[in-house]
Enzyme design. Structure first.
Site, mmCIF file in Angstrom:
data_model
loop_
_atom_site.group_PDB
_atom_site.id
_atom_site.type_symbol
_atom_site.label_atom_id
_atom_site.label_comp_id
_atom_site.label_asym_id
_atom_site.label_seq_id
_atom_site.Cartn_x
_atom_site.Cartn_y
_atom_site.Cartn_z
ATOM 1 N N TRP B 163 0.836 -1.222 0.000
ATOM 2 C CA TRP B 163 0.000 0.000 0.000
ATOM 3 C C TRP B 163 0.853 1.247 0.000
ATOM 4 O O TRP B 163 0.530 2.237 -0.658
ATOM 5 C CB TRP B 163 -0.973 -0.029 1.175
ATOM 6 C CG TRP B 163 -1.858 -1.229 1.118
ATOM 7 C CD1 TRP B 163 -1.991 -2.197 2.068
ATOM 8 C CD2 TRP B 163 -2.717 -1.628 0.025
ATOM 9 N NE1 TRP B 163 -2.869 -3.163 1.636
ATOM 10 C CE2 TRP B 163 -3.339 -2.842 0.404
ATOM 11 C CE3 TRP B 163 -3.018 -1.084 -1.217
ATOM 12 C CZ2 TRP B 163 -4.232 -3.512 -0.439
ATOM 13 C CZ3 TRP B 163 -3.916 -1.741 -2.042
ATOM 14 C CH2 TRP B 163 -4.511 -2.942 -1.643
ATOM 15 N N ASP B 164 1.949 1.221 0.752
ATOM 16 C CA ASP B 164 2.878 2.354 0.715
ATOM 17 C C ASP B 164 3.427 2.579 -0.693
ATOM 18 O O ASP B 164 3.469 3.704 -1.195
ATOM 19 C CB ASP B 164 4.066 2.083 1.648
ATOM 20 C CG ASP B 164 3.778 2.442 3.100
ATOM 21 O OD1 ASP B 164 2.873 3.250 3.355
ATOM 22 O OD2 ASP B 164 4.469 1.890 3.974
ATOM 23 N N LEU B 165 3.871 1.495 -1.296
ATOM 24 C CA LEU B 165 4.511 1.610 -2.612
ATOM 25 C C LEU B 165 3.515 2.079 -3.669
ATOM 26 O O LEU B 165 3.816 2.954 -4.482
ATOM 27 C CB LEU B 165 5.108 0.263 -3.019
ATOM 28 C CG LEU B 165 6.294 -0.173 -2.161
ATOM 29 C CD1 LEU B 165 6.565 -1.670 -2.348
ATOM 30 C CD2 LEU B 165 7.537 0.640 -2.525
#
Lengths: 402, 402
Positions: B163-165
């Protein structure tokens, strides 16, 4: 739909997740996105999950707000039409997103003879052109062996096709970046985005590769422990499983406070001669000593007691909830203004999202459903390629389009 | 470095993975990216993995090619400098990427008084502003309970912060899109990208949410089986584990051919009255019947026999290799032209990647290492904010910058 990309005409000749995601993101920001498929649908047209009537919920999710053109891509005339679409006219046309092979009838070399300033963003499996998909790229870089409980050596595949999704978003980024460059210089280009390079560069960007070079082997699997900081799943007295995470000093002190662990942890710090507050790595190093304290604290409290204390303190935590619970979570789906009720090609009406980002000063336009396959064939052939009604009729008669 | 984004001046006031990834992608495409941090480093400055000397391999991976400014962000004067940087001058300046809170001293409302056409891309945890990180968002949407072996009910977190990426790449896309819009209309805007909405929209785009609404519960965990098609891990006679995947008819027929399974599968098709070739869903439905045939075929062959047959047939497959093996894989790291040997701030020299995408017609410039913390403080204060040497000296004396 927002209108940041108003005026862009993007043609998508693609299937599966990565390239269609790219087209979806562009459409949700206001680009006109025209997807062409083989008559009867591309290789992803029947992909699961399916509605009861057999229509693909996956396909109608990934193609929202696009136009659909159906072409016989095995016929020379059909291929010519696909090529003309890929090199579509318009000041901000000539933008093509595809996962067709580098060397085929949709090669950049072929297409740029039709439009010199074409921008072609091409999703690939392996960078050398060989067959690769998210799952086989993922198995090649070690992550499945780093994933899952410590007491089980079996490789664990991810369920979310992270490499496909990341590649799709990255392609949307490179496409608009190449358009900015074209505005500046007049030049187009081909941009190749192989899943293999997306994965390799990501593991390098996050330090996985340097770490492995230094250690001689990859990070061992460590279950749900957050690497290099404090984080793991815990179970409350009433059997609720939650994820707790503390990276910053504030997150750490708030978690201790809410759990009533300040004194016990201070005693452990004194015993070990360390300070956990200022060095998240020490919390990780000594996690075998810290975990029992947390396990005990959680085992003594119900979720209903813990939740308000965590929220009041700004602790980073969350329960593990299944997706059916998430659908009723007002923060995620139920009251989320990103979603609107839409009637889809499957005949079903259910909430569908617009752009994932929110622009507070701009109005969110309506969320448009996916098209029926071939819904815009005639419109696109007439308006984009300038064909007459007679010419379009002939193409239908010859089964070149549908 | 490519030069698609030449002339862009982006300021990053951020930490962790998402926003710094956005800045990294922009830098690798030619933008000037200036990251500011607190003196001594932000909350991610010491994040694991670490080099032997304690320097963060993670930090130096995510900040390659950026400029670094160190500011005391707790002091009024330091905050003023951060605000001035966020609203940096230049035709293609005024581009700010951050994960600072919506309401703080780096709020859009504050910054737009300094530059009316500012574009501010803000990574958030939960859309309502509450604390959320990749792992707690992931636990809230059901994926950990869909991941891992069928015979083990424990939730399995992902190791890759997907999700961060994805948020980082999406932010890079939205930033350039907003710049295209600013070129057209002169207007800037704030763009908020919460991990929670990235996750919720993704599960909807892929059909997970509609499927769950119809079924009343989320997809059950199914180990490494690829949902709705044919794919799983298998073990060869010599104990090698590999991933095999067949979604398209061609992938399926090539796999059967290479494994010598055409007759056995035809017999099963006759028995069941189905055709696996044309419907990947049937392969999934009847996988319990198909798996033993494949297991037996793999158990009778060494990897060295299978690999050439698979490759010759264009089968989609790959071994599970740990990252240390991947580092020697010429397709991923060893001979990959995306990587160059670079000396990093840790003092170590190891290969680091440029842009994940390749533009065949453009030369890849050199890969630039991450800066030392504060390496460009004086340069940026002088060139971007127009401060004199005396003013800069005074800020150092007052410990407002470092």
């Amino acid at each position: 739909m927002y209108d940041l990309l108003k005026g862009l005409r993007v043609v998508e000749g693609a299937a599966f997740v990565a390239a269609p995601t790219c087209g979806l993101y562009l459409a949700q920001m206001g680009a006109e996105v025209i997807r062409f498929d083989n008559i009867g649908g591309g290789p992803d047209f029947h992909r699961w999950p399916l509605a009861d009537n057999g229509m693909s919920l996956y396909w109608e999710g990934l193609n929202k707000g696009k136009k659909s053109v159906a072409i016989d891509l095995t016929s020379p005339k059909g291929r010519e039409i696909a090529q003309a679409l890929a090199a579509s006219p318009g000041a901000d046309g000539g933008l093509f997103v595809t996962n067709f092979p580098v060397d085929g009838f949709l090669s950049y070399e072929t297409l740029k003879t039709l439009r010199a300033d074409l921008i072609c963003v091409r999703v690939m499996g392996w960078a050398d052109g060989s067959q690769g998909m998210d799952y086989t790229i993922n198995s090649a870089i070690g992550l499945p062996q780093m994933t899952g409980p410590v007491d089980d050596p079996r490789p664990v595949n991810h369920v979310l096709a992270a490499w496909d999704l990341l590649t799709g978003a990255y392609c949307a980024f490179t496409l608009v970046s190449a358009l900015l460059a074209r505005h500046r210089t007049g030049e187009g280009r081909e941009i190749r985005a192989p899943l293999s390079d997306i994965a390799a560069t990501t593991l390098a960007n996050l330090g996985f590769t340097a770490e492995t070079m230094l250690a001689g082997r990859q990070r061992p699997r460590m279950g749900n422990d957050v690497y290099g900081a404090f984080g793991r799943d815990f179970v409350t007295r009433d059997g609720q499983t939650l994820m707790l995470l503390a990276i910053t000093p504030r997150q750490w002190s708030k978690a201790l406070e809410a759990l009533g662990l300040k004194e016990a942890v201070a005693a452990l710090e004194a015993e070990l001669g360390v300070s956990f507050a200022t060095d998240e790595g020490l919390r990780f190093t000594h996690r075998a000593r810290l975990y029992p304290l947390f396990e005990q604290a959680f085992a003594g409290k119900d979720l209903a007691e813990i939740a308000p204390a965590f929220d009041a303190g700004g602790v980073t935590w969350g329960t593990y909830q299944p997706l059916e619970a998430a659908l009723n979570d007002p923060r995620l789906f139920k009251d989320n203004p990103v979603f609107q009720d839409v009637r889809h090609p499957s005949g079903l009406t259910y909430p569908a999202p617009g752009a994932a980002a929110t622009i507070p000063q701009d109005a969110r336009g309506p969320v448009a459903p996916a098209p029926r396959l071939g819904q815009h064939t005639d419109e696109v052939l007439a308006e984009i390629l300038g064909l007459s009604a007679a010419e379009i009729g002939k193409l239908h008669d010859q089964a070149v389009v549908a």
